[in-house]
Motif scaffolding. Structure first.
Motif, PDB file in Angstrom:
ATOM      1  N   GLY A  86       0.899  -1.470   0.124  1.00 10.20           N
ATOM      2  CA  GLY A  86      -0.210  -0.208   0.502  1.00 10.20           C
ATOM      3  C   GLY A  86       0.657   1.645  -0.359  1.00 10.20           C
ATOM      4  O   GLY A  86       0.140   2.533  -0.267  1.00 10.20           O
ATOM      5  N   SER A  87       2.139   1.393   0.080  1.00 13.91           N
ATOM      6  CA  SER A  87       2.900   2.615  -0.195  1.00 13.91           C
ATOM      7  C   SER A  87       3.498   2.574  -0.562  1.00 13.91           C
ATOM      8  O   SER A  87       4.156   1.286  -1.736  1.00 13.91           O
ATOM      9  CB  SER A  87       3.442   2.598   1.290  1.00 13.91           C
ATOM     10  N   LYS A  88       4.232   3.439  -1.641  1.00  9.13           N
ATOM     11  CA  LYS A  88       6.009   3.429  -2.372  1.00  9.13           C
ATOM     12  C   LYS A  88       6.897   3.203  -2.105  1.00  9.13           C
ATOM     13  O   LYS A  88       7.304   2.820  -0.696  1.00  9.13           O
ATOM     14  CB  LYS A  88       6.080   5.146  -3.074  1.00  9.13           C
ATOM     15  N   ALA A  89       7.450   2.237  -2.889  1.00  8.47           N
ATOM     16  CA  ALA A  89       8.782   1.270  -3.359  1.00  8.47           C
ATOM     17  C   ALA A  89       9.721   2.439  -2.535  1.00  8.47           C
ATOM     18  O   ALA A  89       9.424   3.446  -3.148  1.00  8.47           O
ATOM     19  CB  ALA A  89       9.072   0.551  -4.359  1.00  8.47           C
ATOM     20  N   THR A  90      10.516   1.998  -1.905  1.00  4.48           N
ATOM     21  CA  THR A  90      12.292   2.848  -1.311  1.00  4.48           C
ATOM     22  C   THR A  90      12.922   2.354  -1.894  1.00  4.48           C
ATOM     23  O   THR A  90      13.473   0.801  -1.916  1.00  4.48           O
ATOM     24  CB  THR A  90      12.477   2.542   0.278  1.00  4.48           C
ATOM     25  N   TYR A  91      13.757   2.953  -3.227  1.00  2.00           N
ATOM     26  CA  TYR A  91      14.970   2.653  -4.333  1.00  2.00           C
ATOM     27  C   TYR A  91      16.112   2.851  -3.468  1.00  2.00           C
ATOM     28  O   TYR A  91      15.989   3.608  -3.235  1.00  2.00           O
ATOM     29  CB  TYR A  91      14.486   3.115  -5.656  1.00  2.00           C
ATOM     30  N   GLU A  92      16.855   1.790  -4.430  1.00  2.00           N
ATOM     31  CA  GLU A  92      18.059   1.723  -3.279  1.00  2.00           C
ATOM     32  C   GLU A  92      18.535   3.124  -4.239  1.00  2.00           C
ATOM     33  O   GLU A  92      18.498   3.443  -5.545  1.00  2.00           O
ATOM     34  CB  GLU A  92      19.091   0.666  -4.047  1.00  2.00           C
ATOM     35  N   GLN A  93      19.710   3.640  -4.248  1.00  2.00           N
ATOM     36  CA  GLN A  93      20.619   4.620  -4.835  1.00  2.00           C
ATOM     37  C   GLN A  93      21.102   3.763  -5.674  1.00  2.00           C
ATOM     38  O   GLN A  93      21.635   2.890  -5.759  1.00  2.00           O
ATOM     39  CB  GLN A  93      22.001   4.877  -3.432  1.00  2.00           C
ATOM     40  N   GLY A  94      20.701   4.751  -7.070  1.00  2.00           N
ATOM     41  CA  GLY A  94      21.373   4.349  -8.842  1.00  2.00           C
ATOM     42  C   GLY A  94      20.429   4.093  -9.623  1.00  2.00           C
ATOM     43  O   GLY A  94      20.130   2.958 -10.370  1.00  2.00           O
ATOM     44  N   VAL A  95      18.931   3.121  -8.715  1.00  2.00           N
ATOM     45  CA  VAL A  95      17.924   2.820  -8.467  1.00  2.00           C
ATOM     46  C   VAL A  95      17.442   3.272  -9.845  1.00  2.00           C
ATOM     47  O   VAL A  95      17.109   4.021  -8.899  1.00  2.00           O
ATOM     48  CB  VAL A  95      17.635   1.687  -8.271  1.00  2.00           C
ATOM     49  N   GLU A  96      16.931   3.167 -10.950  1.00  2.00           N
ATOM     50  CA  GLU A  96      16.067   4.225 -10.856  1.00  2.00           C
ATOM     51  C   GLU A  96      14.830   3.730 -10.862  1.00  2.00           C
ATOM     52  O   GLU A  96      14.007   2.755 -12.006  1.00  2.00           O
ATOM     53  CB  GLU A  96      16.471   4.514 -13.136  1.00  2.00           C
TER      54      GLU A  96
END
Lengths: 109, 116
Positions: B53-63
């Motif tokens: 239900g929430s937005k994903a948290t992306y690692e640095q460098g991942v578009e």
């Protein structure tokens, strides 16, 4: 920074015992995991240690010393199918897994 | 218990197309799902973490616009590789955390993506 160290590669003989070491420096500690990964496959869960001491599961045992930032995975009665990479991972204070690069274990007859 | 499935197990596509990969926790509710990528003979690389239900948290460098993650329910997360290019060819693996052993991540079998 956060760091997990384990040997890149180890070789052992079928039927023998091998110990794979893992040392870590992380921001907080909420447990240490060992996973097995065969070539071309996804990792499978082996063990979880959050308290000091030895956890035994059949041929595999895992040990943890939090004060030393150290763990080992002990494999007994090695079989050819145990040839795989063994990944050490630590859960930090944010409950994120910090992964080691893995130890490739080669079993020779 | 703690079984995670992934579909498809392998996919070959043309450059410029989009590919969707599904990850399901079959016998537990996954509070958190993770997407990893692994190139041959390299370590697992975490791409993103998602909670239902929430937005994903992306690692640095991942578009995030290239790798769209949707965690629609407690048992399903999808990764869409948009406008795939040959350099996106890799082994994509999801994992899920939740259930009885709440801190343990259980991995799906992985999806091997080849972009021609």
């Amino acid at each position: 920074g956060q760091n997990i160290d384990q040997p890149t590669e180890m070789t052992a003989t079928e039927g023998a015992i091998v110990q794979i070491n893992c040392t870590y420096q992380t921001s907080g500690f909420n447990g240490l995991f060992w996973y097995q990964q065969h070539a071309g496959e996804a990792p499978t869960f082996l063990s979880y240690n959050v308290l000091d001491g030895l956890e035994e599961k059949g041929r595999f045992s895992s040990f943890l010393s939090r004060s030393k930032g150290y763990s080992y995975l002990l494999l007994k009665e090695l079989q050819m199918k145990d040839s795989a990479s063994y990944l050490c991972a630590v859960m930090d204070s944010n409950y994120q897994l910090i992964w080691g690069a893995g130890t490739k274990l080669i079993i020779k007859p | 218990g703690a079984v995670v499935s992934q579909h498809p197990s392998w996919v070959i596509c043309k450059s410029g197309t989009s590919v969707k990969i599904e990850c399901r926790s079959l016998d537990f509710q996954a509070t958190t799902m993770f997407w990893y990528r692994q190139f041959p003979k390299q370590s697992l690389m975490l791409m993103a973490t998602s909670n239902e239900g929430s937005k994903a948290t992306y690692e640095q460098g991942v578009e995030k616009d290239k790798f769209l993650i949707n965690h629609a329910s407690l048992t399903l997360s999808t990764l869409t590789v948009t406008s795939a290019h040959p350099e996106d060819s890799s082994f994509y693996i999801c994992s899920a955390r939740g259930g009885r052993e709440a801190d343990t991540q259980y991995f799906g079998p992985g999806t091997r993506l080849t972009v021609l």
